[in-house]
Design an enzyme around this catalytic site. Structure first.
Site, PDB file in Angstrom:
ATOM      1  N   HIS A  67     -68.188  36.289  61.298  1.00 42.72           N
ATOM      2  CA  HIS A  67     -67.676  35.370  62.385  1.00 42.72           C
ATOM      3  C   HIS A  67     -67.758  33.726  61.911  1.00 42.72           C
ATOM      4  O   HIS A  67     -69.097  33.273  62.668  1.00 42.72           O
ATOM      5  CB  HIS A  67     -68.196  35.616  63.664  1.00 42.72           C
ATOM      6  CG  HIS A  67     -67.633  35.363  64.562  1.00 42.72           C
ATOM      7  ND1 HIS A  67     -67.209  35.747  65.903  1.00 42.72           N
ATOM      8  CD2 HIS A  67     -66.827  33.880  64.869  1.00 42.72           C
ATOM      9  CE1 HIS A  67     -66.348  34.966  66.857  1.00 42.72           C
ATOM     10  NE2 HIS A  67     -66.077  33.541  66.225  1.00 42.72           N
ATOM     11  N   ASP A 312     -70.892  32.592  64.296  1.00 43.59           N
ATOM     12  CA  ASP A 312     -69.705  31.783  65.072  1.00 43.59           C
ATOM     13  C   ASP A 312     -69.891  30.316  64.854  1.00 43.59           C
ATOM     14  O   ASP A 312     -69.821  29.489  65.695  1.00 43.59           O
ATOM     15  CB  ASP A 312     -69.809  32.089  66.793  1.00 43.59           C
ATOM     16  CG  ASP A 312     -68.634  31.505  67.513  1.00 43.59           C
ATOM     17  OD1 ASP A 312     -67.779  31.394  66.564  1.00 43.59           O
ATOM     18  OD2 ASP A 312     -68.646  31.773  68.685  1.00 43.59           O
TER      19      ASP A 312
END
Ligand code: DOR
Length: 430
Positions: A67, A312
């Site tokens: 991610h 992320d």
């Protein structure tokens, strides 16, 4: 080229190994992995190799981040494929999966090919594109998943925003099932989230900021699991941040469903308190939550309900600093801090070394079915060497990533990646 890494503690969950071992690399592949024995530096093999003394170091398979937001095409002032892929190496990541919320969105094979070609030309960590689920990530019409899969997408997601329509998500999972593709859910019910810019609770009321309740995540995880059960599609839940989210995933697992999940370092190291003083560097989506949520995330990691730790990585530019909290973009630049923050889990006894390495390499490789995450003989040489006893104070400005947006600026960090090896390339730092 030959490289001999000696005297290290080597952890390779793919072979159930954690202990003293030497690793010989030849022509970009793992040639020998000694498991307990040592390859003497006097041997013929050693004499022809560059010898790296990893005494006191931890040698692990290259980390795989499922991610990452690289901002190219479209937002190159925030990050380019090149700077992101170099920041990844600095963080010990040899592979990063690039989310599609670029401009244009990666919703067709042409953009997928562009990302792959550019990353191969630039060097750095390998980049594996994640395609959009819907055209333009608008949530209205499915993107051409088959063509994008053929072009090299390893999964599909509208990350950055949810697939709001249940029928579109149902179709996506049905279609993905036919392709044996993975759908990654950014689980946020938009009407419940109500444009909230931080966690809903006393803190949001005190700061006068619009709150996003944790139930917005929980409800969407529940919906997507129900749809995965109905369709048989493969589902992965991105950036789990709430106690309720962990509970719903646990229940699904107990019923034998194969849904997988990830969390990110900021969800087990910070709470909503980090937003105090309207600190936009702590603005992230989903938002930082409460101490009870942090505890539940750690439990989920410990008992295996959360399979993966992903970064992320969401680099942003000046707009993060110059705009009011409400208007600032959400996201944390995470590639270069992830491993150090994860080492805190070892110190707290939440995970063992092999469990951590598994969540950072073998599990993402397994979920994505990309291979990697192993030091088996014959495998491509992708590994990181970590000094676990290093300690330093993070200086955000010193990050390789163009995104200096981190709430960890000034934090004392544990451990440091000293070398990342990708095939024939060696990247090393003092
Ligand atoms: O905080 C976030 N930033 N969450 C997301 O889902 C998207 C990301 C971004 O692209 O900046």
């Amino acid at each position: 080229m030959r490289l001999l890494i000696i005297n290290g503690r080597v952890t390779d969950p793919s072979q159930g190994f954690d202990g003293a071992a030497d690793v010989l690399i030849e022509d970009g592949r793992i040639k020998t992995f000694t498991k307990g024995e040592r390859i003497g530096v006097e041997t013929e093999q050693a004499r022809q190799a560059r010898v790296i003394d990893a005494g006191g170091m931890w040698v692990v398979p290259g980390l795989i981040d499922m991610h990452t937001h690289l901002r190219e095409p479209g937002f190159e002032h925030k990050e380019t494929i090149k700077t992101g892929a170099l920041a990844a190496l600095r963080g010990g990541f040899t592979t990063v999966c690039a989310m599609p919320n670029t401009n244009p969105v990666n919703d067709n094979a042409g953009i997928t090919e562009f990302i792959l070609k550019k990353s191969q030309a630039e060097g750095g960590a390998s980049v594996m594109p994640i395609g959009a689920v819907t055209k333009g990530q608008k949530g209205e019409e499915l993107a051409p998943l088959y063509a994008m899969q053929e072009a090299g997408c390893v999964a599909f997601s509208d990350d950055g925003r949810p697939v709001a329509s249940p029928i579109i998500m149902r179709r996506a999972l049905e279609y993905a099932k036919g392709l044996d593709a993975l759908i990654i859910s950014h689980a946020e019910d938009p009407s419940l989230a109500d444009s909230g810019v931080m966690n809903e609770g006393l803190m949001s009321v005190t700061l006068g900021l619009r709150g996003q309740p944790s139930v917005a995540e929980e409800v969407m995880i529940y919906r997507d699991i129900a749809l995965a059960e109905l369709t048989g599609g493969r589902l992965h839940i991105a950036h789990v941040s709430t106690r309720g989210g962990v509970r719903v995933i646990r229940q699904a697992r107990e019923r034998g469903l194969k849904v997988t999940a990830e969390t990110c370092p900021h969800y087990f190291t910070l709470t909503e308190e980090a937003v105090a003083g309207y600190n936009a560097n702590a603005k992230v989506n989903p938002p930082l939550r409460t101490a009870a949520d942090v505890l539940a995330i750690k439990e989920g990691l410990r008992d295996g309900i959360i399979d993966v730790i992903a970064t992320d990585h969401a680099p942003h530019g000046r707009e993060k600093r110059t705009r009011h909290f409400d208007e600032a973009p959400a996201g944390i630049s995470g590639l270069e801090t992830a491993l150090s923050l994860c080492l805190e889990l070892l110190e707290e006894g939440v995970l063992t070394g092999p469990e951590l390495v598994r969540k950072l390499s073998l599990n993402p490789a397994g979920i994505l079915r990309t291979g990697g995450g192993t030091l088996r003989e014959g495998a491509p040489a992708e590994l990181a060497i970590v000094d676990p006893s290093a300690s330093y104070v993070l200086d955000a400005e010193a990050l390789i990533s163009l995104g200096k947006n981190t709430p960890f600026d000034g934090r004392r960090m544990k451990g440091r990646v000293v070398m990342t090896i990708t095939g024939e390339r060696i990247s090393e730092w003092a």
